[in-house]
Design a protein around this motif. Structure first.
Motif, PDB file in Angstrom:
ATOM      1  N   UNK A 140      20.521  -1.638  -2.411  1.00  0.00           N
ATOM      2  CA  UNK A 140      19.950  -0.919  -3.565  1.00  0.00           C
ATOM      3  C   UNK A 140      19.925   0.577  -3.311  1.00  0.00           C
ATOM      4  N   UNK A 141      20.219   1.343  -4.372  1.00  0.00           N
ATOM      5  CA  UNK A 141      20.269   2.789  -4.242  1.00  0.00           C
ATOM      6  C   UNK A 141      19.380   3.512  -5.235  1.00  0.00           C
ATOM      7  N   UNK A 142      19.122   2.894  -6.397  1.00  0.00           N
ATOM      8  CA  UNK A 142      18.339   3.538  -7.436  1.00  0.00           C
ATOM      9  C   UNK A 142      16.958   2.913  -7.537  1.00  0.00           C
ATOM     10  N   UNK A 143      16.034   3.652  -8.110  1.00  0.00           N
ATOM     11  CA  UNK A 143      14.636   3.262  -8.133  1.00  0.00           C
ATOM     12  C   UNK A 143      14.424   1.873  -8.742  1.00  0.00           C
ATOM     13  N   UNK A 144      13.700   1.031  -8.010  1.00  0.00           N
ATOM     14  CA  UNK A 144      13.222  -0.287  -8.417  1.00  0.00           C
ATOM     15  C   UNK A 144      14.249  -1.405  -8.341  1.00  0.00           C
ATOM     16  N   UNK A 145      15.528  -1.123  -8.082  1.00  0.00           N
ATOM     17  CA  UNK A 145      16.496  -2.204  -7.954  1.00  0.00           C
ATOM     18  C   UNK A 145      16.020  -3.213  -6.910  1.00  0.00           C
ATOM     19  N   UNK A 146      16.098  -4.500  -7.270  1.00  0.00           N
ATOM     20  CA  UNK A 146      15.486  -5.544  -6.444  1.00  0.00           C
ATOM     21  C   UNK A 146      16.359  -6.786  -6.457  1.00  0.00           C
ATOM     22  N   UNK A 147      16.437  -7.470  -5.301  1.00  0.00           N
ATOM     23  CA  UNK A 147      17.093  -8.777  -5.215  1.00  0.00           C
ATOM     24  C   UNK A 147      16.438  -9.580  -4.108  1.00  0.00           C
ATOM     25  N   UNK A 148      16.243 -10.878  -4.362  1.00  0.00           N
ATOM     26  CA  UNK A 148      15.647 -11.716  -3.335  1.00  0.00           C
ATOM     27  C   UNK A 148      15.157 -13.046  -3.874  1.00  0.00           C
ATOM     28  N   UNK A 149      14.103 -13.561  -3.245  1.00  0.00           N
ATOM     29  CA  UNK A 149      13.506 -14.851  -3.583  1.00  0.00           C
ATOM     30  C   UNK A 149      12.366 -14.662  -4.571  1.00  0.00           C
ATOM     31  N   UNK A 150      12.109 -15.711  -5.370  1.00  0.00           N
ATOM     32  CA  UNK A 150      10.977 -15.677  -6.283  1.00  0.00           C
ATOM     33  C   UNK A 150      10.259 -17.021  -6.263  1.00  0.00           C
ATOM     34  N   UNK A 151       8.923 -16.961  -6.313  1.00  0.00           N
ATOM     35  CA  UNK A 151       8.054 -18.126  -6.488  1.00  0.00           C
ATOM     36  C   UNK A 151       7.317 -17.894  -7.795  1.00  0.00           C
ATOM     37  N   UNK A 152       7.528 -18.781  -8.756  1.00  0.00           N
ATOM     38  CA  UNK A 152       7.225 -18.488 -10.149  1.00  0.00           C
ATOM     39  C   UNK A 152       6.260 -19.508 -10.744  1.00  0.00           C
ATOM     40  N   UNK A 153       5.167 -18.994 -11.293  1.00  0.00           N
ATOM     41  CA  UNK A 153       4.269 -19.814 -12.099  1.00  0.00           C
ATOM     42  C   UNK A 153       4.476 -19.506 -13.578  1.00  0.00           C
ATOM     43  N   UNK A 154       4.557 -18.228 -13.895  1.00  0.00           N
ATOM     44  CA  UNK A 154       4.781 -17.756 -15.256  1.00  0.00           C
ATOM     45  C   UNK A 154       5.251 -16.309 -15.177  1.00  0.00           C
ATOM     46  N   UNK A 155       5.542 -15.708 -16.329  1.00  0.00           N
ATOM     47  CA  UNK A 155       5.916 -14.291 -16.331  1.00  0.00           C
ATOM     48  C   UNK A 155       4.764 -13.400 -15.887  1.00  0.00           C
TER      49      UNK A 155
END
Length: 265
Positions: A140-155
């Motif tokens: 990532x180079x620009x502000x807030x770019x994100x990639x990875x794992x997620x554990x999700x209950x709701x938005x």
């Protein structure tokens, strides 16, 4: 005078050598090199990074890889395994063919808590304690770019753990590992951040009741504990997340080599 000229020439040579010295920072990952990567190998080699983890991340001997057969594993070979669900799918921005044996997701704009995260990939989480894991190639180079794992209950309630860039102001550390906890739609502060500039890492999150632990590894063998947090949240689904390209620049690519779910005894 001759001695003075000789000294000045020596200083110039030394200075030139310093200016010409190659930088020590890990080279940036160029999404345009994906074809070359695909030609060289069908799997991402996560152990080629040249830098070491920051000393603030301490090694742990718990929950080593390969101790048991996974309850689920997808190696992203030509088709997704059954059970996956896309939220806000944009079929033009994900691929299993660009780098065979890997899932590529281009990092567009949007946030999970705003309900507009593109290509959020989810599947049901186990009822019992579990562990999820992936290997990720992302720069990532620009502000807030994100990639990875997620554990999700709701938005409104979820945890995302991965590689991100956040402008180094207001408590951010630039590029690093971010463990972001969202409750009631709001990011919990202060954020859990470890400044690591590796573009190739394995990521793992375990859930034991309300205790969530984030691990990382540069080679998939030696694992490091990044953080451990108590979170009153029920993870109904788990999966992969790549987005938050709020600058609107050309979407970088996040490459996931596999995704795995394991039981935690």
């Amino acid at each position: 005078m001759k001695r003075l000229l000789a000294m000045m020439m020596m200083i110039c040579v030394t200075l030139s050598a310093c200016l010409m010295a190659p930088p020590t920072r890990t080279p940036a990952f160029d999404a345009g090199e994906l074809d070359q990567i695909a030609a060289q190998a069908t799997q991402i080699l996560i152990n080629q990074a040249t830098q070491t983890l920051t000393p603030t991340i301490t090694p742990t001997a718990s929950i080593q890889a390969g101790e048991s057969d996974p309850t689920f594993r997808d190696d992203f070979n030509s088709t997704l395994r059954a059970g996956w669900t896309w939220k806000n799918e944009n079929s033009k921005n994900w691929s299993l063919q660009t780098v065979p044996g890997s899932l590529q997701i281009k990092v567009d704009g949007g946030y999970v808590n705003l309900g507009n995260m593109p290509n959020l990939l989810l599947r049901p989480a186990p009822d019992e304690d579990f562990m999820i894991e992936t290997s990720l190639l992302f720069d990532p180079k620009d502000n807030n770019q994100f990639a990875g794992l997620i554990l999700y209950e709701s938005n409104e309630n979820f945890i995302q753990a991965g590689n991100s860039y956040c402008d180094p102001v207001n408590g951010c550390e630039g590029q690093g590992l971010y463990f972001d906890i969202y409750l009631d739609g709001n990011l919990t502060l202060p954020r859990v951040i470890n400044k690591v500039e590796l573009v190739s890492l394995s990521l793992r999150v375990t859930r034991q009741g309300n205790l969530f632990s984030f691990f990382t590894s540069p080679d998939g063998k030696v694992w490091y504990l990044v953080t451990r947090q108590e979170v009153a949240m029920k993870a109904l689904q788990v999966g992969l997340v790549a987005g938050q390209n709020v600058e609107g620049n050309t979407p970088p690519a996040a490459l996931f080599d596999y995704f795995e779910i394991n039981k935690v005894e």
